[in-house]
Write a protein that holds these residues in place. Sequence first.
Motif, PDB file in Angstrom:
ATOM      1  N   GLN A  12     -71.673 -32.014  13.749  1.00  0.00           N
ATOM      2  CA  GLN A  12     -72.591 -30.881  13.629  1.00  0.00           C
ATOM      3  C   GLN A  12     -72.021 -29.811  12.699  1.00  0.00           C
ATOM      4  OE1 GLN A  12     -73.283 -29.769  17.782  1.00  0.00           O
ATOM      5  NE2 GLN A  12     -75.266 -30.815  17.705  1.00  0.00           N
ATOM      6  N   THR A  13     -72.887 -28.964  12.212  1.00  0.00           N
ATOM      7  CA  THR A  13     -72.462 -27.850  11.363  1.00  0.00           C
ATOM      8  C   THR A  13     -71.362 -27.047  12.047  1.00  0.00           C
ATOM      9  OG1 THR A  13     -74.631 -27.675  10.296  1.00  0.00           O
ATOM     10  CG2 THR A  13     -73.220 -25.740  10.227  1.00  0.00           C
ATOM     11  N   SER A 122     -74.920 -32.531  10.416  1.00  0.00           N
ATOM     12  CA  SER A 122     -76.282 -32.175  10.824  1.00  0.00           C
ATOM     13  C   SER A 122     -76.386 -30.674  11.066  1.00  0.00           C
ATOM     14  CB  SER A 122     -76.665 -32.935  12.086  1.00  0.00           C
ATOM     15  OG  SER A 122     -75.871 -32.514  13.163  1.00  0.00           O
ATOM     16  N   SER A 123     -77.565 -30.138  10.805  1.00  0.00           N
ATOM     17  CA  SER A 123     -77.786 -28.695  10.984  1.00  0.00           C
ATOM     18  C   SER A 123     -78.263 -28.392  12.382  1.00  0.00           C
ATOM     19  CB  SER A 123     -78.809 -28.205   9.967  1.00  0.00           C
ATOM     20  OG  SER A 123     -80.012 -28.920  10.102  1.00  0.00           O
TER      21      SER A 123
END
Length: 123
Positions: A12-13, A122-123
């Motif tokens: 993740q971000t 991923s955002s």
Amino acid sequence: VQLQASGGGWVQTGGSLRLSCAASGRTFSNYRMGWFRQAPGKEREFVAALARSGASTYYADSVKGRFTISRDNAKNTAYLQMNSLKPEDTAVYYCAASNSPGISIRVEGYTYWGQGTQVTVSS
């Protein structure tokens, strides 16, 4: 020299990953190392470079302060520590080597390439 990149994955971000590039076949300390990346539909771009001794490094502006390139000559391995990852870091990451002195930010500056490892943020 043969190169094997590993350590990619999904994160993740804001997360972190550490890529490894294991070398075999020749004296690893004789080779300067580089990391490049290629996103879908884009050209391969420079990420980070490291001199044979490990004393000199250079980073793309987009990763400066977040990524760290290093090497362990005793283990014949180069690393790319990636922190504070962003969606725009998503790409296939390649390690590369050359027995020329100094460092290079150019694809043409490297002779040997690993197979690539996918990094997805991923955002």
